[in-house]
Design a protein around this motif. Sequence first.
Motif, PDB file in Angstrom:
ATOM      1  N   ILE A  35       0.859  -1.176   0.000  1.00 44.68           N
ATOM      2  CA  ILE A  35       0.000   0.000   0.000  1.00 44.68           C
ATOM      3  C   ILE A  35       0.900   1.232   0.000  1.00 44.68           C
ATOM      4  O   ILE A  35       2.069   1.161   0.373  1.00 44.68           O
ATOM      5  N   TYR A  36       0.360   2.336  -0.425  1.00 40.43           N
ATOM      6  CA  TYR A  36       1.146   3.546  -0.611  1.00 40.43           C
ATOM      7  C   TYR A  36       0.477   4.712   0.128  1.00 40.43           C
ATOM      8  O   TYR A  36      -0.115   5.576  -0.495  1.00 40.43           O
ATOM      9  N   PRO A  37       0.604   4.742   1.467  1.00 41.35           N
ATOM     10  CA  PRO A  37      -0.104   5.758   2.246  1.00 41.35           C
ATOM     11  C   PRO A  37       0.640   7.083   2.402  1.00 41.35           C
ATOM     12  O   PRO A  37       0.144   7.990   3.060  1.00 41.35           O
ATOM     13  N   PHE A  38       1.810   7.205   1.804  1.00 44.85           N
ATOM     14  CA  PHE A  38       2.631   8.393   1.999  1.00 44.85           C
ATOM     15  C   PHE A  38       2.730   9.188   0.697  1.00 44.85           C
ATOM     16  O   PHE A  38       2.559   8.632  -0.390  1.00 44.85           O
ATOM     17  N   GLU A  39       3.039  10.467   0.827  1.00 48.47           N
ATOM     18  CA  GLU A  39       3.183  11.305  -0.365  1.00 48.47           C
ATOM     19  C   GLU A  39       4.431  10.951  -1.150  1.00 48.47           C
ATOM     20  O   GLU A  39       4.451  11.070  -2.370  1.00 48.47           O
ATOM     21  N   GLU A  40       5.476  10.551  -0.475  1.00 44.31           N
ATOM     22  CA  GLU A  40       6.699  10.181  -1.184  1.00 44.31           C
ATOM     23  C   GLU A  40       6.614   8.722  -1.638  1.00 44.31           C
ATOM     24  O   GLU A  40       5.782   7.963  -1.135  1.00 44.31           O
ATOM     25  N   PRO A  41       7.457   8.317  -2.565  1.00 43.56           N
ATOM     26  CA  PRO A  41       7.376   6.947  -3.103  1.00 43.56           C
ATOM     27  C   PRO A  41       7.933   5.898  -2.141  1.00 43.56           C
ATOM     28  O   PRO A  41       9.010   5.349  -2.331  1.00 43.56           O
ATOM     29  N   VAL A  42       7.170   5.641  -1.076  1.00 43.10           N
ATOM     30  CA  VAL A  42       7.516   4.630  -0.080  1.00 43.10           C
ATOM     31  C   VAL A  42       6.319   3.699   0.053  1.00 43.10           C
ATOM     32  O   VAL A  42       5.184   4.152   0.172  1.00 43.10           O
ATOM     33  N   ALA A  43       6.609   2.400   0.001  1.00 39.94           N
ATOM     34  CA  ALA A  43       5.550   1.394   0.112  1.00 39.94           C
ATOM     35  C   ALA A  43       5.533   0.804   1.519  1.00 39.94           C
ATOM     36  O   ALA A  43       6.581   0.626   2.144  1.00 39.94           O
ATOM     37  N   LEU A  44       4.336   0.508   1.997  1.00 39.83           N
ATOM     38  CA  LEU A  44       4.140  -0.220   3.241  1.00 39.83           C
ATOM     39  C   LEU A  44       3.733  -1.633   2.819  1.00 39.83           C
ATOM     40  O   LEU A  44       2.707  -1.812   2.167  1.00 39.83           O
ATOM     41  N   ILE A  45       4.564  -2.609   3.152  1.00 37.89           N
ATOM     42  CA  ILE A  45       4.315  -4.000   2.765  1.00 37.89           C
ATOM     43  C   ILE A  45       3.825  -4.743   4.002  1.00 37.89           C
ATOM     44  O   ILE A  45       4.517  -4.814   5.018  1.00 37.89           O
ATOM     45  N   CYS A  46       2.613  -5.295   3.904  1.00 36.90           N
ATOM     46  CA  CYS A  46       2.005  -5.980   5.044  1.00 36.90           C
ATOM     47  C   CYS A  46       1.415  -7.315   4.591  1.00 36.90           C
ATOM     48  O   CYS A  46       1.391  -7.632   3.407  1.00 36.90           O
ATOM     49  N   HIS A  47       0.920  -8.070   5.568  1.00 28.89           N
ATOM     50  CA  HIS A  47       0.242  -9.339   5.304  1.00 28.89           C
ATOM     51  C   HIS A  47      -1.099  -9.008   4.649  1.00 28.89           C
ATOM     52  O   HIS A  47      -1.903  -8.256   5.200  1.00 28.89           O
ATOM     53  N   GLU A  48      -1.344  -9.565   3.495  1.00 28.98           N
ATOM     54  CA  GLU A  48      -2.541  -9.255   2.719  1.00 28.98           C
ATOM     55  C   GLU A  48      -3.831  -9.561   3.472  1.00 28.98           C
ATOM     56  O   GLU A  48      -4.836  -8.865   3.311  1.00 28.98           O
ATOM     57  N   GLU A  49      -3.816 -10.584   4.305  1.00 24.78           N
ATOM     58  CA  GLU A  49      -5.023 -11.006   5.018  1.00 24.78           C
ATOM     59  C   GLU A  49      -4.862 -10.866   6.530  1.00 24.78           C
ATOM     60  O   GLU A  49      -5.514 -11.579   7.291  1.00 24.78           O
ATOM     61  N   GLY A  50      -3.999  -9.943   6.957  1.00 26.41           N
ATOM     62  CA  GLY A  50      -3.671  -9.812   8.369  1.00 26.41           C
ATOM     63  C   GLY A  50      -4.870  -9.661   9.281  1.00 26.41           C
ATOM     64  O   GLY A  50      -4.953 -10.310  10.324  1.00 26.41           O
ATOM     65  N   LYS A  51      -5.800  -8.801   8.894  1.00 27.16           N
ATOM     66  CA  LYS A  51      -6.988  -8.610   9.739  1.00 27.16           C
ATOM     67  C   LYS A  51      -7.891  -9.839   9.691  1.00 27.16           C
ATOM     68  O   LYS A  51      -8.459 -10.235  10.710  1.00 27.16           O
ATOM     69  N   LEU A  52      -8.021 -10.446   8.532  1.00 23.85           N
ATOM     70  CA  LEU A  52      -8.905 -11.610   8.383  1.00 23.85           C
ATOM     71  C   LEU A  52      -8.436 -12.810   9.193  1.00 23.85           C
ATOM     72  O   LEU A  52      -9.253 -13.577   9.701  1.00 23.85           O
ATOM     73  N   VAL A  53      -7.111 -12.979   9.302  1.00 22.56           N
ATOM     74  CA  VAL A  53      -6.589 -14.133  10.030  1.00 22.56           C
ATOM     75  C   VAL A  53      -6.296 -13.803  11.497  1.00 22.56           C
ATOM     76  O   VAL A  53      -5.753 -14.628  12.226  1.00 22.56           O
ATOM     77  N   GLY A  54      -6.647 -12.593  11.924  1.00 18.22           N
ATOM     78  CA  GLY A  54      -6.546 -12.231  13.330  1.00 18.22           C
ATOM     79  C   GLY A  54      -5.163 -11.850  13.827  1.00 18.22           C
ATOM     80  O   GLY A  54      -4.872 -12.019  15.013  1.00 18.22           O
ATOM     81  N   LEU A  55      -4.312 -11.337  12.938  1.00 18.24           N
ATOM     82  CA  LEU A  55      -3.006 -10.875  13.410  1.00 18.24           C
ATOM     83  C   LEU A  55      -3.211  -9.678  14.340  1.00 18.24           C
ATOM     84  O   LEU A  55      -4.183  -8.938  14.203  1.00 18.24           O
ATOM     85  N   PRO A  56      -2.296  -9.483  15.277  1.00 16.32           N
ATOM     86  CA  PRO A  56      -2.465  -8.362  16.219  1.00 16.32           C
ATOM     87  C   PRO A  56      -2.406  -7.013  15.500  1.00 16.32           C
ATOM     88  O   PRO A  56      -1.615  -6.837  14.568  1.00 16.32           O
ATOM     89  N   LEU A  57      -3.259  -6.103  15.949  1.00 15.89           N
ATOM     90  CA  LEU A  57      -3.229  -4.758  15.380  1.00 15.89           C
ATOM     91  C   LEU A  57      -1.895  -4.118  15.737  1.00 15.89           C
ATOM     92  O   LEU A  57      -1.383  -4.289  16.838  1.00 15.89           O
ATOM     93  N   ASN A  58      -1.341  -3.371  14.788  1.00 16.64           N
ATOM     94  CA  ASN A  58       0.017  -2.883  14.942  1.00 16.64           C
ATOM     95  C   ASN A  58       0.066  -1.358  15.041  1.00 16.64           C
ATOM     96  O   ASN A  58       0.171  -0.808  16.120  1.00 16.64           O
ATOM     97  N   ARG A  59      -0.029  -0.667  13.920  1.00 17.20           N
ATOM     98  CA  ARG A  59       0.050   0.798  13.903  1.00 17.20           C
ATOM     99  C   ARG A  59      -1.090   1.340  13.057  1.00 17.20           C
ATOM    100  O   ARG A  59      -1.547   0.700  12.105  1.00 17.20           O
ATOM    101  N   CYS A  60      -1.520   2.552  13.405  1.00 13.00           N
ATOM    102  CA  CYS A  60      -2.602   3.170  12.635  1.00 13.00           C
ATOM    103  C   CYS A  60      -2.013   4.066  11.547  1.00 13.00           C
ATOM    104  O   CYS A  60      -0.875   4.519  11.626  1.00 13.00           O
TER     105      CYS A  60
END
Length: 110
Positions: A35-60
């Motif tokens: 995902i690309y939540p920043f104005e500069e060209p930096v990607a946030l790479i996360c588990h695609e199904e993290g919420k669905l499989v119940g991974l712990p919430l991390n950062r907002c």
Amino acid sequence: MNVLLVPPLEPPRAAELDNTPEAMQRAVGGPIQAIYPFEEPVALICHEEGKLVGLPLNRCLRLDNGEIYDIVAGTFFLCAAPPDSEDFESLTPEQLERYRCRFARPEIYL
């Protein structure tokens, strides 16, 4: 590539990952999503199904006004994502420090 690894309930840390899908999947514990939540060209790479499989919430993720619009579940990492490229690259030392400060505080969600 040099990335910023952000585990739940831990401070972020610089890490070196091979620029392969397998290494990225190992880092987040499963299939990856960029995902690309920043104005500069930096990607946030996360588990695609993290919420669905119940991974712990991390950062907002917040809007410019500070309002929360999403919460990333599970470990994620940040890397450079140059425009018009399908490859990820290392963060600069300045980017590593800036995002380390941005995500420095582990967050607990109720």
